[in-house]
Design a protein around this motif. Structure first.
Motif, short mmCIF file in Angstrom:
data_model
loop_
_atom_site.label_atom_id
_atom_site.label_comp_id
_atom_site.label_asym_id
_atom_site.label_seq_id
_atom_site.Cartn_x
_atom_site.Cartn_y
_atom_site.Cartn_z
N GLY A 61 -15.38 3.00 6.61
CA GLY A 61 -14.61 1.76 6.64
C GLY A 61 -13.43 1.79 5.69
O GLY A 61 -12.31 1.38 6.04
N THR A 62 -13.67 2.29 4.47
CA THR A 62 -12.57 2.38 3.50
C THR A 62 -11.50 3.35 3.97
O THR A 62 -10.29 3.04 3.91
CB THR A 62 -13.12 2.83 2.14
OG1 THR A 62 -14.14 1.91 1.72
CG2 THR A 62 -12.03 2.88 1.09
N TRP A 65 -9.66 1.80 6.98
CA TRP A 65 -8.71 0.76 6.57
C TRP A 65 -7.46 1.38 5.96
O TRP A 65 -6.35 0.92 6.21
CB TRP A 65 -9.39 -0.16 5.55
CG TRP A 65 -8.45 -1.15 4.94
CD1 TRP A 65 -8.06 -2.36 5.45
CD2 TRP A 65 -7.74 -1.00 3.70
NE1 TRP A 65 -7.17 -2.98 4.62
CE2 TRP A 65 -6.94 -2.17 3.53
CE3 TRP A 65 -7.69 0.00 2.73
CZ2 TRP A 65 -6.13 -2.35 2.42
CZ3 TRP A 65 -6.88 -0.19 1.63
CH2 TRP A 65 -6.11 -1.35 1.47
N ASP A 69 -3.83 0.88 7.60
CA ASP A 69 -2.82 0.22 6.79
C ASP A 69 -1.60 1.12 6.61
O ASP A 69 -0.45 0.66 6.72
CB ASP A 69 -3.42 -0.15 5.44
CG ASP A 69 -2.45 -0.95 4.59
OD1 ASP A 69 -2.17 -2.11 4.94
OD2 ASP A 69 -1.96 -0.40 3.57
N ARG A 220 -5.65 0.69 14.96
CA ARG A 220 -6.84 0.07 14.36
C ARG A 220 -8.05 0.19 15.29
O ARG A 220 -9.17 0.49 14.86
CB ARG A 220 -6.56 -1.40 14.05
CG ARG A 220 -5.55 -1.62 12.93
CD ARG A 220 -5.51 -3.08 12.53
NE ARG A 220 -4.42 -3.34 11.59
CZ ARG A 220 -3.22 -3.79 11.93
NH1 ARG A 220 -2.96 -4.04 13.21
NH2 ARG A 220 -2.30 -4.00 11.00
#
Length: 548
Positions: A61-62, A65, A69, A220
């Motif tokens: 997840g990190t 993201w 981003d 995403r």
């Protein structure tokens, strides 16, 4: 918990309803979460897979993201660079068109502004959808702003942007989301002053970020799907790897359970030459060694029991002959010399002790062989305690010990073997008299619906820490050097403990140096019932009061 009385009646009624529903919800949650908690406690594989999924979800997840981003930033920066270059070209071209008007009040200037705005929109932006061009003169109120196409740009061109471009004469940009032509769209808004001979105008170029948003959303989505697939794959891999390790451990646990149940021929299967195979081989070697040791110990125990039983039986015949001769000599001791008479008395006493030792050895051998049987019947235990006390009163008077009985007034009926219970009490009271140091001995009885408890309390030398477990060992004595009054064999408490276990009861001891000892016999009221608690405490109440 009740609601306070000062609350209004409707509020209290609502609180009762909430508590009722909360109780139902809590019960349902408990029903559904209990299997999960049980699996978490009992399964190493579940814990490893769960922790792997949690850790990998956080990591993926990190990382996802961060990738999404950064991708959105790259798309936005590229759009900014393209729009900035386009705005620079448009400003230069608009400045050339406005250079023919030296003053802001020229009659042809409004037409030039309108033609320039149309040319800027139609020239480079032909084919684009959603792009807006606005040419304004904030410092010249007579010049009307021209926006192509004609839409409301109030939400896109903010006062802050106008101040920066019109008042400070700087290039500025911002990202705004506004509803244009009935659609909510995100715009990249660039503003730049357009130099002219009479001052400057302001050009605002508004480009929709629809393509960039779609690309960012696609990135995403792709990152999310890839991350979920990766997490699931890691969970499956963790489950498979853990299974490879946990399965031999489970097999070893089941094999160990079978070994502990007496199936000594159980072994693990050895596959390969890896660490798990070494574990299985080591386990099998351990099981084989244990089997050999257990078989050897069982054989030695069997031989020991047989030896004890055979010796006890074989000694019965000569003992009977010696007993007959000793009884004859003892009966005629008054006609002998005093020294010979004393020898006859000592011979009689030692034969009594020897006969008691043989009886105890035979009883122990029956316990060891598993032949001891319980002849249970409904019995009143009060007369048994009174009978044991009466038989030991003479010994107690000789050593200066007073026996105090604390028995219920009503009969205490229990399903027991009266012979074995009397033997246990005789051993306990006899030991208390022997070690009582001329102080009172209390015998207390209490009962409830499930159990009967009898305590024997003395105030003699007591027991050292740890000796409360050793007193039930065979031939163990707290102080071997002490002179004995009862001529015991050292097997009494061991036999008593076996009698208590045969009833399904407990025989426990408590003691403290210089403060005496207390033994508690607890028996179930009904034969075969399982004991949960005793009606009397193991630690004497007087000792508990002093400690508290």
């Amino acid at each position: 918990m009740r609601a306070p009385a000062w609350l209004p009646q409707p509020v209290r009624r609502a609180l009762r309803v909430v508590r009722r529903y909360w109780r139902v919800i809590a019960l349902r949650l408990e029903r559904y979460t209990t299997p999960v908690r049980r699996s978490w406690r009992r399964s190493l594989q579940v814990r490893v897979v769960t922790l792997t999924l949690v850790a990998s979800s956080l990591l993926v997840g990190t990382f996802g993201w961060f990738i999404a981003d950064r991708s959105a930033d790259i798309l936005l920066n590229r759009a900014q660079d393209e729009v900035a270059a386009s705005v620079t070209r448009k400003v230069d071209w608009a400045a050339q068109q406005l250079s023919v008007h030296p003053q802001a009040y020229d009659a042809g200037l409004p037409a030039t502004i309108s033609d320039t705005a149309n040319a800027l929109y139609d020239g480079e932006q032909a084919g684009d959808t959603g792009t807006l061009v606005s040419l304004r003169a904030e410092h010249f109120s007579a010049l009307r702003p021209q926006t192509i196409p004609t839409v409301d740009t109030t939400e896109l061109i903010t006062p802050e942007l106008i101040h920066t471009v019109a008042d400070d004469a700087k290039v500025a940009w911002q990202i705004r989301t506004a509803e244009v032509d009935g659609r909510l769209t995100k715009y990249l808004v660039f503003g730049s002053p357009v130099p002219a001979q009479f001052g400057h105008l302001e050009l605002y170029y508004m480009v929709p970020l629809t393509t960039e948003n779609a690309a960012a959303n696609q990135i995403r989505t792709m990152v999310l799907v890839t991350g979920l697939a990766l997490v699931i794959l890691l969970g499956v891999v963790a489950g498979l790897v853990t299974r490879l390790v946990v399965t031999p451990v489970r097999v070893a646990a089941r094999t160990a359970q079978r070994l502990s149940a007496g199936l000594l021929d159980q072994r693990m299967r050895v596959d390969g030459e890896d660490d798990l195979a070494m574990l299985a081989a080591a386990f099998n070697q351990m099981a084989a060694n244990l089997q050999r040791q257990i078989v050897r110990l069982e054989e030695m125990s069997r031989l020991q029991r047989r030896f004890t039983s055979d010796v006890s039986h074989e000694l019965r015949t000569p003992l009977t002959t010696v007993r007959m001769a000793a009884d004859l000599i003892f009966s005629e001791r008054e006609d002998f010399d005093p020294a010979v008479a004393r020898s006859a008395e000592l011979l009689q006493a030692e034969l009594d002790r020897f006969e008691g030792l043989l009886t105890d050895l035979l009883e122990i051998s029956r316990f060891d062989a598993g032949f001891a049987a319980l002849d249970a019947e409904h019995t009143d235990l009060v007369p048994i305690v009174q009978r044991v006390t009466e038989r030991l009163t003479g010994l107690a008077e000789r050593v200066g010990v007073e026996l105090e009985l604390r028995l219920p007034d009503s009969p205490v009926i229990a399903e027991v073997d009266p012979r074995r219970v009397e033997r246990v009490l005789r051993n306990l009271v006899g030991n208390a008299v022997e070690h009582g140091e001329a102080r009172p001995v209390q015998i207390t009885m209490a009962t409830d619906d499930a159990a009967v408890a009898i305590t024997v309390r003395d105030h003699g030398i007591g027991l050292k820490p740890g000796e409360e477990r050793l007193v039930f060992n065979r031939f163990w004595r707290a102080d071997p050097s002490r002179a004995r009054q009862t001529g015991g064999t050292g097997l009494g408490l061991s036999i008593s403990a076996e009698d208590a276990r045969l009833h399904g009861g407990w025989l426990e001891a408590w003691g403290s140096p210089g403060e005496g000892a207390q033994f508690r016999l607890t028996l179930p009221v009904r034969a075969g019932d399982r004991l949960v608690a005793a009606p009397l405490p193991l630690i004497p109440r007087d000792r508990t009061a002093e400690v508290s």
